[in-house]
Enzyme design. Structure first.
Site, PDB file in Angstrom:
ATOM      1  N   ASP A 170       0.854  -1.171   0.000  1.00 19.04           N
ATOM      2  CA  ASP A 170       0.000   0.000   0.000  1.00 19.04           C
ATOM      3  C   ASP A 170       0.904   1.240   0.000  1.00 19.04           C
ATOM      4  O   ASP A 170       2.106   1.150   0.258  1.00 19.04           O
ATOM      5  CB  ASP A 170      -0.888  -0.049   1.249  1.00 19.04           C
ATOM      6  CG  ASP A 170      -1.713   1.201   1.431  1.00 19.04           C
ATOM      7  OD1 ASP A 170      -2.288   1.688   0.441  1.00 19.04           O
ATOM      8  OD2 ASP A 170      -1.782   1.694   2.570  1.00 19.04           O
ATOM      9  N   ASP A 219      -1.906  -0.941   5.837  1.00 23.39           N
ATOM     10  CA  ASP A 219      -2.218  -0.387   7.154  1.00 23.39           C
ATOM     11  C   ASP A 219      -3.703  -0.143   7.402  1.00 23.39           C
ATOM     12  O   ASP A 219      -4.106   0.149   8.520  1.00 23.39           O
ATOM     13  CB  ASP A 219      -1.498   0.951   7.332  1.00 23.39           C
ATOM     14  CG  ASP A 219      -2.138   2.067   6.507  1.00 23.39           C
ATOM     15  OD1 ASP A 219      -2.246   1.905   5.269  1.00 23.39           O
ATOM     16  OD2 ASP A 219      -2.547   3.080   7.088  1.00 23.39           O
ATOM     17  N   ASP A 240      -0.152   5.075   1.203  1.00 22.92           N
ATOM     18  CA  ASP A 240      -0.310   5.935   2.383  1.00 22.92           C
ATOM     19  C   ASP A 240      -0.350   5.110   3.671  1.00 22.92           C
ATOM     20  O   ASP A 240      -1.122   4.163   3.801  1.00 22.92           O
ATOM     21  CB  ASP A 240      -1.606   6.743   2.272  1.00 22.92           C
ATOM     22  CG  ASP A 240      -1.556   7.747   1.137  1.00 22.92           C
ATOM     23  OD1 ASP A 240      -0.980   8.831   1.332  1.00 22.92           O
ATOM     24  OD2 ASP A 240      -2.074   7.440   0.046  1.00 22.92           O
TER      25      ASP A 240
END
Length: 257
Positions: A20, A203, A22
């Protein structure tokens, strides 16, 4: 799991590294355009993408066009809008959905978001063409609750009618076509590289689809605190993700800034 322990377990294997953006590759920022990668991160990704036995993919909710600006690299996959659009290592671009067919609907949802925010501070509305995001990272908590409740009530008939879904994230709510998620992109890459051991680093709630879709690999949750997840292991921060990338490149000394 420590970065050193994780790297030691997988270093000798052929790897499919999926990350991922961000909160995973780069720390979260108050505004999306401020979340830029350091030169060290760019160098680590570029080196890995050019290493035999390593396939690298960045899979993000950001638009593909935006990812290409943030990560001006070659030889890796860049997948935007949760995998609805992607660029392969050779530079070819593919789309699962036609943005033109969703433009009118996303414009309508954007107008609804503007109406619900009504000029209040701390909100950001992001029309991505295939999805719409309402960020509230800088909003006052009471204003965020009031605005989000109003937004949900306003859009509910629309999303039910047109096959859309609402996905909560870290201080963001996103509306996207139902069935578009990072897990589909993960499955595609796992099938394309069956000889490689897959790792997915993420996240957010959107990354849980990717963790669940891994075929015989490991999901790595990037979070400072434990929480329920389909991931196999966890790291505490993007700093530790960077450490893993360095170790896989054969460099154990981080240059994080």
């Amino acid at each position: 799991m420590t970065p050193d322990g994780l790297a030691a377990l997988v270093r000798a294997r052929e790897l499919l590294l999926m990350l991922d953006y961000d909160g995973t590759l780069v720390p979260m920022a108050p505004l999306p355009h401020l979340a830029t990668p350091s030169p060290e991160i760019l160098n680590a990704l570029q080196r890995l993408a050019g290493t035999p036995g390593r396939v690298v993919a960045v899979i993000s909710g950001r638009r593909l066009e935006e990812l290409q600006v943030m990560l001006p690299l070659t030889g890796l996959y860049l997948a935007g809008t949760h995998g609805a659009e992607w660029r392969d290592p050779g530079g070819r671009i593919y789309r699962r959905l036609d943005p033109a067919s969703f433009k009118k609907m996303m414009d309508i949802l954007e107008a609804m978001a503007v109406e619900c925010v009504n000029g209040k501070d701390g909100f950001l509305i992001e029309n991505k063409g295939l999805s719409l995001a309402l960020h509230y990272r800088r909003a006052e908590p009471a204003a965020a609750v009031e605005t989000l409740n109003k937004f949900h009530r306003r859009i509910l008939p629309v999303i039910n009618k047109h096959g859309l879904e609402v996905l909560p994230g870290r201080k963001v709510v996103e509306i996207r076509p139902r069935g578009v998620n990072k897990g589909i992109m993960v499955q595609y890459l796992c099938r394309r590289y069956p000889q490689a051991f897959p790792l997915y680093f993420g996240d957010d709630r959107t990354d849980e689809d990717a963790f669940a879709a891994l075929e015989g690999g490991w999901g790595i949750l990037v979070s400072p605190a434990p929480r329920p997840s389909a991931a196999t292991f966890s790291l505490s921060s993007p700093r530790e993700v960077y450490r893993v990338l360095l170790l896989l490149n054969g460099n154990g000394r981080p240059g994080w800034q």
